[in-house]
Design a protein around this motif. Structure first.
Motif, PDB file in Angstrom:
ATOM      1  N   GLU A 438      59.053  68.674  66.843  1.00 10.72           N
ATOM      2  CA  GLU A 438      60.089  67.872  67.055  1.00 10.72           C
ATOM      3  C   GLU A 438      59.934  66.321  66.495  1.00 10.72           C
ATOM      4  O   GLU A 438      60.698  65.656  66.591  1.00 10.72           O
ATOM      5  CB  GLU A 438      60.222  67.494  68.510  1.00 10.72           C
ATOM      6  N   VAL A 439      58.816  66.393  65.629  1.00  9.28           N
ATOM      7  CA  VAL A 439      58.488  65.029  65.162  1.00  9.28           C
ATOM      8  C   VAL A 439      58.723  64.947  63.410  1.00  9.28           C
ATOM      9  O   VAL A 439      58.054  66.089  62.839  1.00  9.28           O
ATOM     10  CB  VAL A 439      57.101  64.635  65.275  1.00  9.28           C
ATOM     11  N   ALA A 440      59.368  64.381  62.859  1.00  9.99           N
ATOM     12  CA  ALA A 440      59.919  64.379  61.521  1.00  9.99           C
ATOM     13  C   ALA A 440      58.678  63.605  60.759  1.00  9.99           C
ATOM     14  O   ALA A 440      58.218  63.910  59.639  1.00  9.99           O
ATOM     15  CB  ALA A 440      61.352  64.091  60.948  1.00  9.99           C
ATOM     16  N   GLU A 441      58.330  62.304  61.219  1.00  6.81           N
ATOM     17  CA  GLU A 441      57.618  61.444  60.830  1.00  6.81           C
ATOM     18  C   GLU A 441      56.696  60.646  61.758  1.00  6.81           C
ATOM     19  O   GLU A 441      57.483  60.341  62.624  1.00  6.81           O
ATOM     20  CB  GLU A 441      58.315  60.585  59.524  1.00  6.81           C
ATOM     21  N   VAL A 461      59.391  59.235  64.314  1.00  4.48           N
ATOM     22  CA  VAL A 461      60.926  59.505  63.768  1.00  4.48           C
ATOM     23  C   VAL A 461      61.039  60.694  64.146  1.00  4.48           C
ATOM     24  O   VAL A 461      60.389  61.799  63.661  1.00  4.48           O
ATOM     25  CB  VAL A 461      60.956  59.521  62.239  1.00  4.48           C
ATOM     26  N   PRO A 462      61.813  61.310  65.236  1.00  4.16           N
ATOM     27  CA  PRO A 462      62.089  62.542  65.589  1.00  4.16           C
ATOM     28  C   PRO A 462      63.015  63.426  64.370  1.00  4.16           C
ATOM     29  O   PRO A 462      63.542  62.764  63.632  1.00  4.16           O
ATOM     30  CB  PRO A 462      62.962  62.306  66.910  1.00  4.16           C
ATOM     31  N   LEU A 486      44.058  58.580  71.006  1.00  2.36           N
ATOM     32  CA  LEU A 486      45.523  58.500  71.565  1.00  2.36           C
ATOM     33  C   LEU A 486      46.240  57.684  71.597  1.00  2.36           C
ATOM     34  O   LEU A 486      45.791  56.580  72.207  1.00  2.36           O
ATOM     35  CB  LEU A 486      45.496  59.303  72.873  1.00  2.36           C
ATOM     36  N   PRO A 487      47.511  57.702  71.101  1.00  2.00           N
ATOM     37  CA  PRO A 487      48.384  56.234  71.224  1.00  2.00           C
ATOM     38  C   PRO A 487      48.479  55.951  72.730  1.00  2.00           C
ATOM     39  O   PRO A 487      48.626  56.726  73.567  1.00  2.00           O
ATOM     40  CB  PRO A 487      49.609  57.016  70.645  1.00  2.00           C
ATOM     41  N   SER A 488      48.621  54.688  72.962  1.00  2.00           N
ATOM     42  CA  SER A 488      48.938  53.921  74.134  1.00  2.00           C
ATOM     43  C   SER A 488      50.403  54.173  74.259  1.00  2.00           C
ATOM     44  O   SER A 488      50.845  53.749  75.476  1.00  2.00           O
ATOM     45  CB  SER A 488      48.152  52.687  74.273  1.00  2.00           C
ATOM     46  N   ALA A 489      51.291  54.084  73.253  1.00  2.00           N
ATOM     47  CA  ALA A 489      52.401  53.589  73.184  1.00  2.00           C
ATOM     48  C   ALA A 489      53.310  54.349  72.235  1.00  2.00           C
ATOM     49  O   ALA A 489      52.678  54.555  71.215  1.00  2.00           O
ATOM     50  CB  ALA A 489      52.867  52.306  73.444  1.00  2.00           C
ATOM     51  N   TYR A 490      54.501  54.983  72.448  1.00  2.00           N
ATOM     52  CA  TYR A 490      55.331  55.695  71.603  1.00  2.00           C
ATOM     53  C   TYR A 490      56.564  54.863  71.320  1.00  2.00           C
ATOM     54  O   TYR A 490      57.255  54.622  72.204  1.00  2.00           O
ATOM     55  CB  TYR A 490      55.538  57.006  71.696  1.00  2.00           C
ATOM     56  N   GLU A 491      56.936  54.585  69.966  1.00  2.00           N
ATOM     57  CA  GLU A 491      58.364  53.829  69.817  1.00  2.00           C
ATOM     58  C   GLU A 491      59.117  54.739  68.846  1.00  2.00           C
ATOM     59  O   GLU A 491      58.687  54.993  67.806  1.00  2.00           O
ATOM     60  CB  GLU A 491      57.768  52.395  69.235  1.00  2.00           C
ATOM     61  N   PHE A 492      60.279  55.100  69.177  1.00  2.00           N
ATOM     62  CA  PHE A 492      61.067  56.139  68.573  1.00  2.00           C
ATOM     63  C   PHE A 492      62.059  55.255  67.685  1.00  2.00           C
ATOM     64  O   PHE A 492      62.647  54.415  68.096  1.00  2.00           O
ATOM     65  CB  PHE A 492      61.658  56.936  69.448  1.00  2.00           C
ATOM     66  N   THR A 493      62.034  55.808  66.524  1.00  2.00           N
ATOM     67  CA  THR A 493      62.971  55.003  65.623  1.00  2.00           C
ATOM     68  C   THR A 493      63.787  56.051  64.533  1.00  2.00           C
ATOM     69  O   THR A 493      63.159  57.278  64.269  1.00  2.00           O
ATOM     70  CB  THR A 493      62.048  54.133  64.867  1.00  2.00           C
ATOM     71  N   ASP A 494      64.552  55.566  63.847  1.00  2.00           N
ATOM     72  CA  ASP A 494      65.200  56.463  62.922  1.00  2.00           C
ATOM     73  C   ASP A 494      64.641  56.333  61.542  1.00  2.00           C
ATOM     74  O   ASP A 494      65.154  57.131  60.695  1.00  2.00           O
ATOM     75  CB  ASP A 494      66.898  56.436  63.033  1.00  2.00           C
TER      76      ASP A 494
END
Length: 522
Positions: A438-441, A461-462, A486-494
């Motif tokens: 589900e991850v594009a980038e 970027v999903p 491991l990332p401590s945070a995930y930020e979703f963006t287009d």
């Protein structure tokens, strides 16, 4: 053996690790060499045990240049095996025990390890590797029948200063770790330079009890241990760092010197009830591995109340090449933000993107010329040629020098995130994330963290129409990457920002966290 009036050790010393244990076994056989938990080996015992293991390696058919890996926590066994390798010409490959099975498998396959020592705790890691382990896997612990019956005499192997003795793996910007090959000279050159100039920036004295806070799979830990073994002092080994345990060991064992990373200092100072009396025996603390904040440094100076020396270098430079000596540690002073100055015999220059040397005050890439530098990246001649140019190590760190030759780190040209002294490279995490369906980038940057220096922040970027959750991504990565990566945070963006040629503007993403800070490392 004699000592100077300052207490520094003053006698002819070995020039290769193959000679270290025999040298001290002859001169001070009953002096404790290494202490771990409730176990202690004297120099005579360390010498004889490493001889026995050396003969076991030879009996197993290993010859000079063969790789011997160690997968386990810190212990006296690790150093017995180190010296056994030195006495046979085999090369020790210490493996970070926090890595996952695929990561360990890569190191063993890449190094072409012929024999692996592993502790029982890590049997599931070996069993879970996607590729078969080396031909021989030896279990550490009792009974150890593999070394029974072998003589405890010298092997007769004669190493030179340029004989490879260790191969440490550093994470790579391409996503795969590189093996840094180090020769015996990497563990003698800086100490010799200090002694030749009579400098006590870092010194080793008769009766010293030295604590290693940094694991032996890290160049800082391996270097600090070998410096003390070469000097004939007592080394205190930690199975794993625990702040309360370290404070107690310093007090109860009378530890006089210690080597730590800044995050460890912070954790020790944060222990409930800790006070200056806990560190009464400490005379010097050596720290490095990541930049330190002025506030933490000043607090450490006040509570530990001993001399401090900062070291700066890379695995590729054989550890420290630059030192901020104790005299420069003046609270509020102009050098408190400096990394230090080069040791005698070490040169530093700052270059621009075209390779031209820059004047003091101008920011560019820091390059170091040190006799302790690496031999090569194992099996990677092109990468070696990029980093090691005419004897100069190109660090990938951006900084400048002042008129007096002090080095100041400004930023990192390479994109490493420094988590508690461990280099974490974005490409490795991005590659893993982008295997998620589900991850594009994905783009990873370092963000400031009060405790660990930096933390891993992932921009994701999903895939269109899909919405993975942070929990989903964490679960996906946990078996693929070591915990500290491991990332401590995930930020979703287009989208992620790019320049006209399509290159990701990673600095733009980093600057959202670091803002106007003059020094974009923590």
């Amino acid at each position: 053996m004699t000592t100077t009036r300052t207490g520094r050790l003053d006698h002819p010393e070995p020039r290769t690790l193959a000679r270290t244990t025999g040298h001290h076994a002859l001169r001070q056989p009953t002096t404790p060499a290494v202490h771990c938990e409730d176990r202690t080996l004297t120099y005579e015992q360390l010498h004889r045990e490493s001889n026995r293991v050396a003969h076991a390696l030879l009996a197993a058919g290993l010859t000079a240049g063969d790789r011997v890996a160690y997968l386990g926590r810190e212990s006296e066994h690790y150093y017995v095996i180190l010296f056994a390798c030195a006495k046979t010409g085999t090369v020790l490959v210490p493996v970070n025990w926090r890595l996952t099975a695929p990561e360990v498998s890569h190191i063993l396959q890449d190094s072409r390890t012929r024999l692996l020592f592993r502790e029982d705790e890590f049997a599931p890691v070996v069993d879970g590797m996607p590729s078969p382990p080396p031909a021989t896997v030896l279990r550490l612990g009792e009974p150890e029948s593999w070394r029974a019956g072998h003589p405890d005499t010298d092997t007769g192997f004669e190493a030179t200063a340029d004989t490879p003795v260790a191969q440490l793996y550093t994470s790579g910007t391409t996503g795969l770790p590189k093996g840094v090959v180090l020769a015996h000279r990497s563990f003698f050159a800086i100490r010799s330079a200090l002694n030749s100039e009579g400098l006590d920036w870092i010194d080793w004295r008769a009766g010293d009890i030295a604590l290693i806070g940094i694991p032996g799979f890290h160049i800082g830990g391996l270097w600090w241990a070998t410096q003390n073994f070469n000097a004939g002092t007592t080394v205190v080994v930690l199975r794993a760092f625990a702040a309360r345990q370290v404070v107690d060991l310093i007090r109860t064992l009378g530890v006089t010197t210690a080597c730590v990373v800044p995050a460890m200092l912070r954790m020790m100072l944060a222990e409930p009830g800790v006070h200056a009396g806990d560190f009464a025996t400490l005379r010097k603390t050596v720290y490095g591995g990541s930049p330190i904040s002025e506030s933490l440094l000043e607090a450490s100076l006040a509570v530990l109340d001993c001399e401090f020396a900062q070291i700066y270098g890379l695995t590729e430079t054989g550890n420290t090449a630059v030192c901020l000596p104790p005299a420069a540690h003046v609270p509020g002073g102009p050098l408190m933000r400096a990394a230090g100055r080069p040791y005698p015999g070490v040169r530093c220059k700052v270059i621009d993107t075209r390779g031209r040397e820059l004047p003091p005050g101008a920011v560019g890439e820091i390059c170091l010329h040190t006799p302790a530098r690496m031999v090569e990246y194992w099996g990677l001649p092109d990468r070696t040629a990029e980093t090691l140019v005419d004897g100069w190590i190109h660090t990938g760190d951006a900084g400048y020098t002042d008129e007096d030759g002090y080095v100041f780190i400004h930023d990192r040209i390479k994109d490493a995130v420094l988590v508690a002294g461990e280099n974490v490279y974005p490409a490795e995490i991005e590659n893993a994330l982008e295997h998620h369906p589900e991850v594009a980038e994905a783009v990873v940057v370092g963000a400031p963290d009060e405790r660990w220096g930096e933390r891993v922040h992932a921009f994701v970027v999903p895939v269109e129409g899909r919405t993975p959750s942070p929990r989903d991504l964490h679960t996906f990565l946990v078996t693929r990457l070591a915990a500290f990566k491991l990332p401590s945070a995930y930020e979703f963006t287009d989208h992620v920002p790019r320049n006209p040629s399509g290159k990701i503007l990673r600095r733009e993403l980093r600057d959202r966290f670091w803002g106007a800070s003059a020094r974009k490392v923590n």
